[in-house]
Design an enzyme around this catalytic site. Sequence first.
Site, PDB file in Angstrom:
ATOM      1  N   ARG A 229     -56.610 -17.896 -50.867  1.00 44.78           N
ATOM      2  CA  ARG A 229     -57.825 -16.832 -49.986  1.00 44.78           C
ATOM      3  C   ARG A 229     -57.839 -18.054 -48.483  1.00 44.78           C
ATOM      4  NH1 ARG A 229     -55.353 -13.732 -52.029  1.00 44.78           N
ATOM      5  NH2 ARG A 229     -56.462 -11.487 -53.309  1.00 44.78           N
ATOM      6  N   HIS A 277     -50.044 -13.065 -45.141  1.00 42.87           N
ATOM      7  CA  HIS A 277     -50.427 -13.020 -46.738  1.00 42.87           C
ATOM      8  C   HIS A 277     -49.402 -11.854 -46.867  1.00 42.87           C
ATOM      9  CE1 HIS A 277     -54.300 -11.292 -49.267  1.00 42.87           C
ATOM     10  NE2 HIS A 277     -52.880 -11.703 -50.104  1.00 42.87           N
TER      11      HIS A 277
HETATM   12  P1  NDP Z   1     -55.711 -17.001 -62.881  1.00 41.46           P
HETATM   13  O1  NDP Z   1     -56.654 -16.161 -63.485  1.00 41.46           O
HETATM   14  O2  NDP Z   1     -54.219 -16.723 -63.583  1.00 41.46           O
HETATM   15  O3  NDP Z   1     -55.343 -18.359 -62.477  1.00 41.46           O
HETATM   16  C1  NDP Z   1     -56.482 -19.212 -61.770  1.00 41.46           C
HETATM   17  C2  NDP Z   1     -56.181 -20.394 -62.190  1.00 41.46           C
HETATM   18  O4  NDP Z   1     -57.222 -21.360 -60.875  1.00 41.46           O
HETATM   19  C3  NDP Z   1     -56.214 -21.002 -63.175  1.00 41.46           C
HETATM   20  O5  NDP Z   1     -55.540 -21.949 -64.011  1.00 41.46           O
HETATM   21  C4  NDP Z   1     -57.995 -21.369 -63.238  1.00 41.46           C
HETATM   22  O6  NDP Z   1     -58.361 -22.879 -64.097  1.00 41.46           O
HETATM   23  C5  NDP Z   1     -57.992 -22.265 -61.948  1.00 41.46           C
HETATM   24  N1  NDP Z   1     -59.150 -22.418 -61.470  1.00 41.46           N
HETATM   25  C6  NDP Z   1     -60.322 -21.147 -61.092  1.00 41.46           C
HETATM   26  N2  NDP Z   1     -61.479 -21.666 -60.939  1.00 41.46           N
HETATM   27  C7  NDP Z   1     -61.565 -23.654 -60.685  1.00 41.46           C
HETATM   28  C8  NDP Z   1     -62.030 -24.295 -60.286  1.00 41.46           C
HETATM   29  N3  NDP Z   1     -63.294 -23.935 -60.484  1.00 41.46           N
HETATM   30  N4  NDP Z   1     -61.803 -25.636 -60.458  1.00 41.46           N
HETATM   31  C9  NDP Z   1     -60.622 -25.593 -60.909  1.00 41.46           C
HETATM   32  N5  NDP Z   1     -59.359 -24.773 -61.311  1.00 41.46           N
HETATM   33  C10 NDP Z   1     -59.856 -23.825 -61.217  1.00 41.46           C
HETATM   34  O7  NDP Z   1     -54.849 -16.380 -61.542  1.00 41.46           O
HETATM   35  P2  NDP Z   1     -53.425 -16.434 -61.046  1.00 41.46           P
HETATM   36  O8  NDP Z   1     -52.674 -17.370 -60.384  1.00 41.46           O
HETATM   37  O9  NDP Z   1     -53.085 -15.155 -60.734  1.00 41.46           O
HETATM   38  O10 NDP Z   1     -53.706 -16.015 -58.925  1.00 41.46           O
HETATM   39  C11 NDP Z   1     -54.529 -16.827 -58.211  1.00 41.46           C
HETATM   40  C12 NDP Z   1     -54.672 -16.397 -56.344  1.00 41.46           C
HETATM   41  O11 NDP Z   1     -53.738 -16.216 -56.102  1.00 41.46           O
HETATM   42  C13 NDP Z   1     -55.608 -15.141 -56.782  1.00 41.46           C
HETATM   43  O12 NDP Z   1     -56.788 -14.871 -57.363  1.00 41.46           O
HETATM   44  C14 NDP Z   1     -55.484 -14.368 -55.594  1.00 41.46           C
HETATM   45  O13 NDP Z   1     -56.127 -15.670 -54.652  1.00 41.46           O
HETATM   46  C15 NDP Z   1     -53.889 -15.366 -54.789  1.00 41.46           C
HETATM   47  N6  NDP Z   1     -52.786 -14.317 -54.524  1.00 41.46           N
HETATM   48  C16 NDP Z   1     -52.112 -14.476 -52.929  1.00 41.46           C
HETATM   49  C17 NDP Z   1     -50.861 -13.368 -53.143  1.00 41.46           C
HETATM   50  C18 NDP Z   1     -50.004 -13.690 -52.034  1.00 41.46           C
HETATM   51  O14 NDP Z   1     -49.771 -13.062 -51.679  1.00 41.46           O
HETATM   52  N7  NDP Z   1     -50.996 -14.699 -51.524  1.00 41.46           N
HETATM   53  C19 NDP Z   1     -50.600 -13.187 -54.454  1.00 41.46           C
HETATM   54  C20 NDP Z   1     -51.286 -12.851 -55.570  1.00 41.46           C
HETATM   55  C21 NDP Z   1     -52.192 -14.100 -55.146  1.00 41.46           C
HETATM   56  P3  NDP Z   1     -58.225 -22.303 -65.782  1.00 41.46           P
HETATM   57  O15 NDP Z   1     -56.629 -22.463 -66.381  1.00 41.46           O
HETATM   58  O16 NDP Z   1     -58.446 -23.434 -66.442  1.00 41.46           O
HETATM   59  O17 NDP Z   1     -59.100 -21.263 -66.004  1.00 41.46           O
HETATM   60  C1  OXD Z   2     -53.345 -10.483 -53.885  1.00 40.79           C
HETATM   61  C2  OXD Z   2     -52.339 -10.191 -54.043  1.00 40.79           C
HETATM   62  O1  OXD Z   2     -53.853 -10.479 -54.705  1.00 40.79           O
HETATM   63  O2  OXD Z   2     -51.285  -9.988 -52.855  1.00 40.79           O
HETATM   64  O3  OXD Z   2     -53.762 -11.629 -52.364  1.00 40.79           O
HETATM   65  O4  OXD Z   2     -51.585  -9.880 -54.861  1.00 40.79           O
END
Ligand code: NDP
Ligand code: OXD
Length: 314
Positions: A229, A277
Amino acid sequence: MAPRIAINSGGPQALDEWRAHFHEADPTIEVVGWDAAHADPAGIGYALVWAPEAGRLAALPDLKLVISAGAGVDHILADPVLPATLPIARMVTDSTAVAMAEYVLTAALALMRDVRGMYADQAERRWRTRDNPPGIGQTRIGIMGLGQLGAHVAHRLAQIGFDVAGWSRSPTDLPNVTCMAGQAALPAFLARTDILVCLLPATEATRGILSTETFARLPRGAGLVNVGRGSHLVEADLLAALDAGQLKGAVLDVFDVEPLPAQSALWTHPGITITPHCAATPDRRERAYKAADIIARWERGERPDLIYDRQRGY
Ligand code: NDP
Ligand code: OXD
């Protein structure tokens, strides 16, 4: 009563397409336009949204579940009057993680090969040849976030031959990936990272994590890929790190303000590649099928897998 879903994603012009896909996925689901839902909110149990206007979800009295049009939910939580107990389902389809891995691979190779520098040379008709850069086998990738997306990206890049480490909040184990967890492990994770990939969710704890302090812990000349993000990145710190040579390049897909304003300095910096994005956006058909499945589970009293956890913040 048949499930009714209000949709704002894609705007009014996308409504017919959503209707056709939902009809194919589950003909019992009635799709209602966003403005029509506002005018007649009774019986609307579901909403499929991206960045709904403040107060619009609270104005749907029968709403049972919000389905995010994407994997992140920060665009929904931004609503200051969002009902505090309303459940939110995240949208991660079969192709989300696959597309994300392909995007990150493209970005990593572009950074390794200085594709951006070569485009700049071409624009100036400048013939500037180069030695081979360190290849896949010599490049250490560090992935912040090992969730639905990060874990798959780590797996694919390791399969291709990169030396991959991942960093998460709680300890985890992934084959062929060096897994590290927690604040205490962050310096060691960064010190062994040539290309840093951010796939964290937007939370209070992750806000501004891509900062001068973080960049300073990377080896000099490292690259950055931000697909998490915009709130993760301190833009002024990135510009300073690039200008000082601490970072050699950055590929950015997400921004604090989207669309990225025309006056942003990020657009024109020679070390920055910008994409709008689009790293991983499944098509509407796939998302309609996923949403129909989430609704069917909810109607049966089951809990779909990816429900936003308010206590964890993601
Ligand atoms: P998940 O919730 O499945 O995974 C989040 C990961 O981040 C987990 O491994 C979690 O740790 C880790 N995490 C969270 N907080 C912390 C912290 N404070 N310190 C260290 N690690 C942390 O999310 P997704 O993989 O589904 O998606 C991640 C992000 O990708 C979304 O929230 C979105 O912002 C972004 N995204 C972007 C897209 C794009 O097109 N650019 C498309 C889709 C998503 P733990 O395993 O310990 O819980
Ligand atoms: C996001 C998406 O969360 O595009 O960024 O899925």
